[in-house]
Design a protein around this motif. Structure first.
Motif, PDB file in Angstrom:
ATOM      1  N   SER A   1       0.811  -1.217   0.000  1.00  0.00           N
ATOM      2  CA  SER A   1       0.000   0.000   0.000  1.00  0.00           C
ATOM      3  C   SER A   1       0.844   1.266   0.000  1.00  0.00           C
ATOM      4  O   SER A   1       0.498   2.259  -0.653  1.00  0.00           O
ATOM      5  CB  SER A   1      -0.934   0.029   1.215  1.00  0.00           C
ATOM      6  OG  SER A   1      -0.181   0.054   2.424  1.00  0.00           O
ATOM      7  N   ARG A   2       1.965   1.277   0.743  1.00  0.00           N
ATOM      8  CA  ARG A   2       2.789   2.477   0.851  1.00  0.00           C
ATOM      9  C   ARG A   2       4.129   2.121   1.478  1.00  0.00           C
ATOM     10  O   ARG A   2       4.279   1.063   2.108  1.00  0.00           O
ATOM     11  CB  ARG A   2       2.075   3.545   1.688  1.00  0.00           C
ATOM     12  CG  ARG A   2       2.011   3.245   3.181  1.00  0.00           C
ATOM     13  CD  ARG A   2       1.039   4.156   3.940  1.00  0.00           C
ATOM     14  NE  ARG A   2      -0.332   3.725   3.677  1.00  0.00           N
ATOM     15  CZ  ARG A   2      -1.201   4.416   2.944  1.00  0.00           C
ATOM     16  NH1 ARG A   2      -0.838   5.577   2.416  1.00  0.00           N
ATOM     17  NH2 ARG A   2      -2.424   3.956   2.740  1.00  0.00           N
ATOM     18  N   LEU A   3       5.089   3.017   1.324  1.00  0.00           N
ATOM     19  CA  LEU A   3       6.377   2.891   1.983  1.00  0.00           C
ATOM     20  C   LEU A   3       6.536   4.025   2.984  1.00  0.00           C
ATOM     21  O   LEU A   3       6.165   5.166   2.703  1.00  0.00           O
ATOM     22  CB  LEU A   3       7.540   2.959   0.979  1.00  0.00           C
ATOM     23  CG  LEU A   3       7.581   1.938  -0.158  1.00  0.00           C
ATOM     24  CD1 LEU A   3       8.871   2.110  -0.958  1.00  0.00           C
ATOM     25  CD2 LEU A   3       7.466   0.519   0.361  1.00  0.00           C
ATOM     26  N   VAL A   4       7.080   3.699   4.143  1.00  0.00           N
ATOM     27  CA  VAL A   4       7.392   4.702   5.154  1.00  0.00           C
ATOM     28  C   VAL A   4       8.861   4.551   5.527  1.00  0.00           C
ATOM     29  O   VAL A   4       9.334   3.443   5.784  1.00  0.00           O
ATOM     30  CB  VAL A   4       6.500   4.543   6.409  1.00  0.00           C
ATOM     31  CG1 VAL A   4       6.987   5.436   7.542  1.00  0.00           C
ATOM     32  CG2 VAL A   4       5.050   4.874   6.080  1.00  0.00           C
ATOM     33  N   SER A   5       9.578   5.658   5.525  1.00  0.00           N
ATOM     34  CA  SER A   5      10.998   5.662   5.886  1.00  0.00           C
ATOM     35  C   SER A   5      11.217   6.627   7.045  1.00  0.00           C
ATOM     36  O   SER A   5      10.372   7.485   7.326  1.00  0.00           O
ATOM     37  CB  SER A   5      11.858   6.095   4.693  1.00  0.00           C
ATOM     38  OG  SER A   5      11.647   5.255   3.573  1.00  0.00           O
TER      39      SER A   5
ATOM     40  N   ALA B   1      12.336   3.465  -4.927  1.00  0.00           N
ATOM     41  CA  ALA B   1      11.554   2.225  -4.889  1.00  0.00           C
ATOM     42  C   ALA B   1      10.067   2.529  -4.915  1.00  0.00           C
ATOM     43  O   ALA B   1       9.285   1.865  -5.613  1.00  0.00           O
ATOM     44  CB  ALA B   1      11.914   1.420  -3.639  1.00  0.00           C
ATOM     45  N   ALA B   2       9.642   3.534  -4.147  1.00  0.00           N
ATOM     46  CA  ALA B   2       8.224   3.903  -4.125  1.00  0.00           C
ATOM     47  C   ALA B   2       7.761   4.376  -5.495  1.00  0.00           C
ATOM     48  O   ALA B   2       6.669   4.008  -5.958  1.00  0.00           O
ATOM     49  CB  ALA B   2       7.995   4.991  -3.081  1.00  0.00           C
ATOM     50  N   GLN B   3       8.597   5.173  -6.148  1.00  0.00           N
ATOM     51  CA  GLN B   3       8.240   5.663  -7.485  1.00  0.00           C
ATOM     52  C   GLN B   3       8.146   4.504  -8.468  1.00  0.00           C
ATOM     53  O   GLN B   3       7.215   4.439  -9.286  1.00  0.00           O
ATOM     54  CB  GLN B   3       9.281   6.680  -7.952  1.00  0.00           C
ATOM     55  CG  GLN B   3       8.956   7.328  -9.293  1.00  0.00           C
ATOM     56  CD  GLN B   3       9.960   8.401  -9.661  1.00  0.00           C
ATOM     57  OE1 GLN B   3      11.114   8.363  -9.227  1.00  0.00           O
ATOM     58  NE2 GLN B   3       9.545   9.372 -10.454  1.00  0.00           N
ATOM     59  N   ARG B   4       9.092   3.590  -8.367  1.00  0.00           N
ATOM     60  CA  ARG B   4       9.120   2.436  -9.267  1.00  0.00           C
ATOM     61  C   ARG B   4       7.891   1.547  -9.067  1.00  0.00           C
ATOM     62  O   ARG B   4       7.330   1.006 -10.026  1.00  0.00           O
ATOM     63  CB  ARG B   4      10.404   1.651  -9.007  1.00  0.00           C
ATOM     64  CG  ARG B   4      10.657   0.494  -9.913  1.00  0.00           C
ATOM     65  CD  ARG B   4      12.077  -0.024  -9.747  1.00  0.00           C
ATOM     66  NE  ARG B   4      12.388  -0.407  -8.367  1.00  0.00           N
ATOM     67  CZ  ARG B   4      13.294   0.207  -7.604  1.00  0.00           C
ATOM     68  NH1 ARG B   4      13.971   1.250  -8.051  1.00  0.00           N
ATOM     69  NH2 ARG B   4      13.532  -0.210  -6.382  1.00  0.00           N
ATOM     70  N   LEU B   5       7.460   1.410  -7.806  1.00  0.00           N
ATOM     71  CA  LEU B   5       6.342   0.535  -7.477  1.00  0.00           C
ATOM     72  C   LEU B   5       5.002   1.273  -7.457  1.00  0.00           C
ATOM     73  O   LEU B   5       3.966   0.675  -7.164  1.00  0.00           O
ATOM     74  CB  LEU B   5       6.594  -0.121  -6.110  1.00  0.00           C
ATOM     75  CG  LEU B   5       7.816  -1.057  -6.080  1.00  0.00           C
ATOM     76  CD1 LEU B   5       8.131  -1.473  -4.647  1.00  0.00           C
ATOM     77  CD2 LEU B   5       7.577  -2.280  -6.952  1.00  0.00           C
ATOM     78  N   ASN B   6       5.055   2.568  -7.743  1.00  0.00           N
ATOM     79  CA  ASN B   6       3.851   3.387  -7.861  1.00  0.00           C
ATOM     80  C   ASN B   6       3.013   3.413  -6.576  1.00  0.00           C
ATOM     81  O   ASN B   6       1.794   3.213  -6.605  1.00  0.00           O
ATOM     82  CB  ASN B   6       2.991   2.912  -9.046  1.00  0.00           C
ATOM     83  CG  ASN B   6       1.945   3.940  -9.447  1.00  0.00           C
ATOM     84  OD1 ASN B   6       2.155   5.146  -9.291  1.00  0.00           O
ATOM     85  ND2 ASN B   6       0.814   3.462  -9.959  1.00  0.00           N
ATOM     86  N   VAL B   7       3.699   3.626  -5.451  1.00  0.00           N
ATOM     87  CA  VAL B   7       3.002   3.777  -4.174  1.00  0.00           C
ATOM     88  C   VAL B   7       3.516   5.044  -3.489  1.00  0.00           C
ATOM     89  O   VAL B   7       4.569   5.574  -3.837  1.00  0.00           O
ATOM     90  CB  VAL B   7       3.219   2.562  -3.235  1.00  0.00           C
ATOM     91  CG1 VAL B   7       2.592   1.306  -3.828  1.00  0.00           C
ATOM     92  CG2 VAL B   7       4.698   2.345  -2.943  1.00  0.00           C
ATOM     93  N   SER B   8       2.767   5.521  -2.523  1.00  0.00           N
ATOM     94  CA  SER B   8       3.176   6.723  -1.805  1.00  0.00           C
ATOM     95  C   SER B   8       4.378   6.431  -0.913  1.00  0.00           C
ATOM     96  O   SER B   8       4.602   5.288  -0.496  1.00  0.00           O
ATOM     97  CB  SER B   8       2.016   7.270  -0.967  1.00  0.00           C
ATOM     98  OG  SER B   8       1.681   6.363   0.072  1.00  0.00           O
TER      99      SER B   8
END
Length: 236
Positions: free
Chosen positions: A27-31, A48-55
């Motif tokens: 669903s999303r990535l949090v760093s 990675a988020a951009q590549r996987l199309n998630v926030s």
């Protein structure tokens, strides 16, 4: 299952994100920026988020990190060279780091309607980091059920907790994880140093998995000597 992944930008967490994305669960990535000297890894998490199309959300923990003193990852202390299993690597412990990050991540997941929080802790972390061990993750999930009781039902996903880093390389390869677009080195230079514990572990993992390592190391051959030295110490 809508799953938030705690993503550092390293090989383990980026592989985990790709594994879950392949299942349709991401669903999303949090760093977290906690003042780590290798904060460049956050750029890899963003990619990675951009590549996987998630926030992707980067949470600023720098004031908290400044209080968690004594670690080579946050203070002006030399990062030691050698294998992860060396006692010297304990200087890389940031006390309660994972416990703090997971607590925040569960709050974000509850607020955003996610069903799970995933973290890429694995078996190779157990020797050094107490908040990567199964006893911790199991107890933490129990605590979170109580903390969110009646508000949200969120599980903690730790698919690698009993796996090796070589297993993660294998799992990541199966879903086309671009390993060259991940960052592991604790020294945070322009290239992976090849000598710190996480570089040695990374290089060893590709070797054990039988998969070519695309990483550009400053010292690509050091890992063999580090592993041999650690093995000799364990044999004593």
């Amino acid at each position: 299952m809508k799953t938030l992944v705690i993503c550092s930008g390293g090989l383990d967490s980026v592989s985990l994100a790709h594994v879950l994305a392949a299942k349709g669960d991401l669903s999303r990535l949090v760093s977290f920026d906690y003042g780590q000297r290798h904060a460049k890894e956050l750029d890899y998490a963003a990619r990675a988020a951009q590549r996987l199309n998630v926030s992707h959300q980067i949470i600023d923990m720098r004031p908290i990190g400044a209080a968690l003193t004594g670690s080579a990852l946050t203070d002006d202390i030399d990062v030691p060279d050698g294998h992860y299993a060396e006692e010297t690597m304990k200087i890389t412990v940031v006390p309660n780091r994972n416990a703090i990050m997971l607590t925040i991540a569960f709050g974000v997941a509850a607020a955003q309607g996610d069903e799970a929080v995933a973290t890429a802790v694995h078996g190779g972390d157990h020797f050094i980091y107490p908040d990567c061990r199964p006893a911790f993750t199991e107890s933490f999930e129990t605590m979170q059920r109580a903390a969110l009781d009646g508000y949200a039902d969120i599980r903690l996903s730790t698919p690698f907790v009993h796996k090796t880093k070589a297993d993660i390389v294998t799992a990541g390869t199966a879903v086309d994880t671009p390993f060259a677009d991940t960052w592991s080195c604790y020294k945070g230079g322009t290239r992976h140093c090849g000598r710190c514990g996480t570089c040695v572990e990374r290089r060893e993992a590709f070797h054990l998995a039988g998969i070519p390592d695309p990483t550009d190391y400053e010292d690509p051959g050091f890992w063999k000597a580090a592993i041999a030295q650690a093995s000799r110490k364990n044999d004593r």
